[in-house]
Design an enzyme around this catalytic site. Structure first.
Site, PDB file in Angstrom:
ATOM      1  N   ASP A 328     -60.355 109.547 -71.443  1.00 17.20           N
ATOM      2  CA  ASP A 328     -59.743 110.868 -71.649  1.00 17.20           C
ATOM      3  C   ASP A 328     -60.319 111.571 -72.869  1.00 17.20           C
ATOM      4  OD1 ASP A 328     -58.482 108.696 -73.056  1.00 17.20           O
ATOM      5  OD2 ASP A 328     -57.068 110.175 -73.854  1.00 17.20           O
ATOM      6  N   GLU A 329     -60.227 112.872 -72.853  1.00 14.05           N
ATOM      7  CA  GLU A 329     -60.454 113.733 -74.017  1.00 14.05           C
ATOM      8  C   GLU A 329     -61.707 113.377 -74.817  1.00 14.05           C
ATOM      9  OE1 GLU A 329     -55.876 114.816 -75.229  1.00 14.05           O
ATOM     10  OE2 GLU A 329     -56.616 112.863 -75.835  1.00 14.05           O
TER      11      GLU A 329
HETATM   12  C1  TNX Z   1     -52.851 113.081 -74.761  1.00 18.86           C
HETATM   13  S1  TNX Z   1     -52.649 111.356 -72.354  1.00 18.86           S
HETATM   14  C2  TNX Z   1     -53.559 111.910 -74.899  1.00 18.86           C
HETATM   15  C3  TNX Z   1     -53.222 110.989 -75.989  1.00 18.86           C
HETATM   16  C4  TNX Z   1     -52.155 111.527 -76.878  1.00 18.86           C
HETATM   17  C5  TNX Z   1     -51.085 112.192 -76.034  1.00 18.86           C
HETATM   18  C6  TNX Z   1     -49.924 112.667 -76.813  1.00 18.86           C
HETATM   19  C7  TNX Z   1     -54.047 111.073 -72.770  1.00 18.86           C
HETATM   20  C8  TNX Z   1     -54.838 110.419 -71.759  1.00 18.86           C
HETATM   21  N1  TNX Z   1     -54.464 111.460 -73.981  1.00 18.86           N
HETATM   22  O1  TNX Z   1     -54.377 110.677 -76.729  1.00 18.86           O
HETATM   23  O2  TNX Z   1     -51.611 110.494 -77.609  1.00 18.86           O
HETATM   24  O3  TNX Z   1     -51.661 113.265 -75.351  1.00 18.86           O
HETATM   25  O4  TNX Z   1     -48.897 113.094 -75.977  1.00 18.86           O
END
Ligand code: TNX
Length: 517
Positions: A328-329
């Site tokens: 993710d991200e």
């Molecule tokens: C998004 S959910 C993220 C996390 C954060 C979260 C906080 C996801 C795959 N990545 O790194 O902790 O939001 O709500």
């Protein structure tokens, strides 16, 4: 006037009846809601003469019997023992046995109660374990107390047949942003087991900390394990401790899924080993809460050696079928680098014999057969996964994130995906949530608890409860039988259990909390 007085007394009578012990099996509030409950006449009474009988010489079934005894003995003070039955059933006892009943599947059970005996049957030990969670809920709430309570300990007669809608019913605990002790993970496992959930996903690495000992890369924990959000000392699990968690979970029919998030969310690793960075320089440890600034160097061979070593050791330690690769991200990884990275990591994991799970972004790559996509943010990604034949784990942030605040007055948690009051957490159906993704495409559901703002067990409990039973029900019970108005009454009846288990829960005003006696 007379009419309204009559109405009023009717409602009062109804409320009073609800507060007393239910006289009929079908009036007992169970979460998750069973497939079928057929009441009968009579009452079973557990006494100090009762015993738990297992009808096969199976060490595993004996252990399940012991688990039930351990749940019932503190509050009843009966000292129930587990014995092997010879055939005949004697009044006053609980019988556990395995028997073939195809409809019940791997996790279902049938519970038959009459004035004489309680009989729990299942195809598999996991089904017996789930049936025991139902038995716990059929007794008055104070059965959950740690010290001797006043009985009587009675069950109403009838038959419950029950099996889950989805095979995967999970919770995620982020032990990276803040580290939690083994004891806290075990208590979390106990609390989810009570609602028949069967997967605990551990988010073991992130920018702020690395939480699992890897023998070939010891600095991951020596350096990367030392920090956490807020700058306090972090921590990590030794491989022995991790194995202990896995065993504890397995004894409760819960699969542990370890996640090592990559290529982003990797600052703790990048601070531990300079060679994982493209510029060859270690980063500084990080204790903030921003996301999306770190990346493994996807062009270096050493990165793939690292990935193979880490997942190799984790695969050996993890009996469950899945390894979670995050994904993710990864905002600072170019898409042109991200895609081949995820493709190659899938092969590395497949070589360990495990199946890959990744957050929905991984659907941008070419998914291998048996790779699972965990939907959290982008429906478009989840759909891309399904088009490639992948099954989806449903964790939509706006409904299923346990770190989202209940409302604007909640002090813990975040609200980037909105507030999640208890009704919003409950009121959705995985099979209709994303157009084009139906039940046949879904492995199950998972509710993640991210821990940027969560620092201890009492805070974990506050975010878990009372939403967790709702996620358990979404995963277990068919959508046709579910409605918030009916569910909220059953949830209100769990209040006494939360208290007995010393759970720090959010007393939502939307729930009619009922206190027994
Ligand atoms: C998004 S959910 C993220 C996390 C954060 C979260 C906080 C996801 C795959 N990545 O790194 O902790 O939001 O709500």
């Amino acid at each position: 006037m007379l009419r309204s007085i009559l109405m009023f007394s009717l409602i009062t009578l109804q409320t009073m009846a609800m507060a007393l012990s239910p006289a009929v099996l079908s009036d007992v509030s169970l979460i998750p809601k069973p497939v079928s409950v057929i009441p009968a006449n009579g009452t079973f009474k557990l006494t100090d003469k009762s015993a738990i009988f297992v009808t096969v010489e199976s060490p595993e079934v004996k252990m399940i019997g012991k688990y039930l005894a351990d749940k019932l003995n503190p509050a009843t003070g009966f000292g129930l023992e587990v014995k092997t039955a010879t055939g005949d059933h004697y009044a006053g006892n609980i019988y556990l046995f395995l028997s073939a009943d195809a409809q019940l599947g791997n996790e279902g059970y049938q519970l038959t109660i009459n004035a004489e005996v309680v009989t729990l049957t299942a195809n598999k030990p996991a089904g017996l374990f789930n049936g025991i969670q139902t038995i716990r809920q059929l007794f008055p709430s104070n059965i959950e107390m740690a010290s001797k309570q006043q009985g009587p300990w009675e069950l109403q007669a009838g038959t419950i047949r029950d099996y889950p809608e989805y095979a995967f019913r999970g919770v995620m605990l982020d032990v990276a942003r803040h580290f939690f002790q083994v004891e806290d993970v075990k208590r979390s496992i106990d609390l989810m087991a009570a609602y028949k959930m069967n997967v605990m996903h551990l988010h073991l690495s992130d920018d702020q900390g690395w939480r699992i000992e890897i023998k070939k890369w010891p600095k991951l924990t020596a350096i990367g394990g030392s920090s956490q959000v807020g700058g306090e000392k972090g921590g990590f699990y030794t491989q022995e401790q991790y194995a202990d968690i896995v065993k504890y979970a397995a004894e409760r029919y819960i699969t542990i899924i370890p996640e090592i998030d990559m290529p982003g969310h990797t600052n703790a690793a990048l601070a531990s080993y300079p060679e994982l960075n493209c510029n060859g320089k270690a980063t500084k440890l990080y204790s903030g809460t921003k996301v999306g600034f770190s990346t493994l160097c996807t062009k270096k061979e050493i990165t793939y050696q690292f990935v193979a070593d880490v997942f190799g050791e984790l695969a050996t330690l993890t009996p469950g079928p899945y390894l979670h690769i995050g994904g993710d991200e990864s905002h600072v990884t170019k898409l042109a680098d991200y895609i081949p990275f995820v493709n190659r990591v899938q092969d590395i994991v497949a070589a360990t014999g495990k199946q890959v799970i990744g957050w929905d972004e991984i659907a941008l790559s070419t998914l291998k057969p048996n790779t699972f996509v965990q939907f959290w943010a982008k429906a478009e990604n989840a759909s891309k996964g399904v088009k490639q034949g992948a099954k989806v784990i449903m964790s939509p942030a706006a409904n299923a994130y346990l770190d989202m605040q209940y409302d604007a007055t909640t002090t813990l948690g975040l609200h980037w995906a909105g507030y999640i009051e208890v009704d919003k957490g409950y009121n959705w159906d995985p099979a209709t949530f994303v157009p084009g993704i139906g039940k046949e495409n879904i492995l199950g559901i998972e509710a993640p608890l991210w821990s940027e703002t969560i620092t201890n067990m009492k805070e974990i409990e506050y975010m878990f409860f009372p939403r967790l039973p709702g996620y358990a029900e979404i995963g277990w019970s068919a959508p046709a039988g579910r409605s918030w108005d009916e569910y909220k009454v059953r949830l209100g009846s769990q209040g006494g259990r939360f208290k007995a288990l010393d759970i720090n829960y959010y007393p939502s005003k939307l729930v009619p909390w009922a206190v027994e006696k």
